[in-house]
Every structure is written in C-alpha cells, then in structure tokens.
Enzyme design. Sequence first.
Site, PDB file in Angstrom:
ATOM      1  N   ASP A 169      38.422  41.873  41.916  1.00 13.57           N
ATOM      2  CA  ASP A 169      39.848  42.082  42.156  1.00 13.57           C
ATOM      3  C   ASP A 169      40.221  41.331  43.439  1.00 13.57           C
ATOM      4  OD1 ASP A 169      38.610  43.552  44.093  1.00 13.57           O
ATOM      5  OD2 ASP A 169      40.102  45.138  44.077  1.00 13.57           O
ATOM      6  N   TYR A 194      39.414  42.452  34.991  1.00  8.92           N
ATOM      7  CA  TYR A 194      39.109  43.339  36.118  1.00  8.92           C
ATOM      8  C   TYR A 194      38.929  44.786  35.663  1.00  8.92           C
ATOM      9  CZ  TYR A 194      39.701  46.817  39.589  1.00  8.92           C
ATOM     10  OH  TYR A 194      39.512  47.953  40.309  1.00  8.92           O
ATOM     11  N   GLU A 202      42.715  53.178  37.342  1.00  9.07           N
ATOM     12  CA  GLU A 202      42.588  51.729  37.445  1.00  9.07           C
ATOM     13  C   GLU A 202      43.855  51.017  36.978  1.00  9.07           C
ATOM     14  OE1 GLU A 202      40.556  50.000  39.002  1.00  9.07           O
ATOM     15  OE2 GLU A 202      38.996  51.463  39.409  1.00  9.07           O
TER      16      GLU A 202
END
Length: 359
Positions: free
Chosen positions: A150, A132, A49
């Site tokens: 996102d 996020y 991520e």
Amino acid sequence: MRDDADFTRRAADLLAWYDANAREMPWRVPPADRTAGARPDPYAVWLSEVMLQQTTVAAVRGYFQRFMARWPDVAALAAAEDGEVMAEWAGLGYYARARNLLKCARVVVAEHDGRFPDTRSALQALPGIGPYTAAAIAAIAFDRSEVVVDGNVERVMARLHDHRAPLPRAKPVLTEMAAALTPDARPGDYAQAVMDLGATICTPKKPACGICPWCAPCAARAAGSAADLPAKTPKKAKPVRHGRAYVARRRDGAYLLERRPERGLLGGMLGWPGSEWTDAQLPPEAPPVAAPWRAVAGEARHTFTHFHLRLRIYVADLALDADPGTGVFIPAQEFRPSDMPTVMRKVFDLARDGFDDPE
DNA sequence: TACGCGTGGCA
DNA sequence: TTGCCAAGCGT
C-alpha cells in the site's frame, strides 16, 4: 542477491518493534493474542480494509464500529437494503466502495456459502477487492505469506533503498523490494507492522528516523533524502465548477431529495436536486419543481478529488400536495443530514438559515 | 495507462 | 486560504 541473514533479521527487527508498539484498533487482534492462536474475523478484516482504502484510521474507527454493530456478519450485510448501507457509509467518501461492499457481501453469500475465500487470487476476484486488499486479507485473516503493498509500504521501501524514481512509475520496483523482505512467518503481523511503521514513524513529512527499527539499514536516512521520498509525478490543478442546489421543504416538514445514479460522482447517494456542475460562472436555472424559490446568501464550497465546487443555494416552502417530480419527499422524522454526502450536508447547513423557522 | 472517485486534518 | 496527504479500485 539478498543476504539471507540480513533478510531474516530485517523482518525480525520489525516484528519485535510491532510486538511492543502495535496500535490498538477495533478490527485488529493484538500481536500477543495472535501469537497465542487468536484469529481475526475475516469479515471484520475485509470491512476494515475496504474502509481504509485511501482513508485515515481516525476517520474509519466510528464507521467500522457502527457497521459491525448493525451488520455483525456477511450474511446480515448481504441482506441489508442498499439505501441503508449507503446512508451508513455517508461521509466516508469514495461511495463506489459501499456499492462494491454490498455486491461483494452478496457474492460471498451466494457463491461462497457465506465464507470469504482464503486465497489472494480468489479474494481479488470479488468486487471492490484489488491487489492490495486481496493480499492484506489473505495475510491478516488467513495467515498467507502474500506481498502487501500500500502507500505506506511504497514509502518505506523507497526510503529503505533510497529509490528516487517517482510514483506511480516506481510501483513495480517497490513491489519487488517489498517481496524480497516479506517473511514466511507471521505474514499478517508483518503486513500490519510495515503499515504501522509508515503511519507512526516513517511518515510522509518529518519521519522520526531516530526511533525507527530500520534506521540502521535505511539508505535514505544515510543520504539525508528520507523526507523527500517517495518522489511523485506532479498533479494537475483542480478547476472550479459552479452549480445550483435546491432545498425544498413541504409544509409538513418533509424534504425533497433525489437518489443519484449508481454510476459516477456520489453514485447511489441521496442529494438535493440541482443543476449540472459546469465550468461556467453559473449554469442556467434548473429548479426541480415550480415554486417561489429564494436565493440563500453565500455559497456552499466543497473540494472533490479532481475539482473545487461552489454551489448557489435556493430554498422554497411547498404545499402538502406538491408534485415531487423526479425526486422523493423524505418525512421530517426520517430525514437525517448525516445520511447524505458531506457536500449535501454543507448545502443543508446553509439552506436551513434561509427558512423562516429553522429547526 | 491514466483518470475518476470524497473527505478531513494539517502546515 | 490553499495545497497536500491517507491501508486503492474500476474502467
């Protein structure tokens, strides 16, 4: 007020599409395995991520594989040397991510017993993890029903509701829309499904509405506005900056490099000594050491987030007892251009033509 | 709040 | 060649 039946069907339609069309990725547990009880490694989810922040899947794949092979868990990464991690990150961009990655790994080891916290709020307290990423890790790794927003989700929501207010102002509204759709069941798969939808069907340009699982309820599809959404406030033009870079090679093949300051552009990365980068045509001469510098033909061109850069390049051969000044000599067998940011690699590619015996 | 912060692919 | 765009965060 949302209609509960429509709401339930919306998420179910997307999850069914995801079950059949999920992209395969090295950090992802396929939906069939996830349903069977397999859990992703929180460390791998976190690493992927962070790498994926503002970065394409294609660019991330190789970096993720190399990081996982070299530092297979958070304890290994926390124990790594800063320079080794920065070198492995070189070329991926946004280098503050790498600095925060290390900080985060060390906090997890020192303050969380080597295990990532499993709530959104605790995750967001860690370096480099914002709204996020915290929601994504909580949903994907810990099965929590968090609202993951996102760029993909913003685009999908703007189109689904034909919402025409421009970003970033529209973000709170789009977040509300995303929250209204987020299911309690399979939150991790749902989050990844919306992102896969945005990446493969509800794309920025030429969306493939004909094969979209949300084609029927999509307001922008009905209005013909899908390709124009989300609206965005116009960006400022990039100025051109100029500078000089100095590539010095000692007689034994060692190169003179500098570690850039932790803060700011390319912070913490290795680079060639050079002048300031200014709006002027060319800043004054600023060689790092006294030497018979030779100008190399042409210039290195590179575009950063907010400016274009043009660098004039100079090369010199140095004696074995040369003073490195504020820099450091990297022995020939340790020097790898791939350990440097792309702009510095471009400089080297041009500079090697200026040496008498380019390797 | 708005800006600083990389890179590569694509039209 | 140029501009736009991609799974944001920190300050």
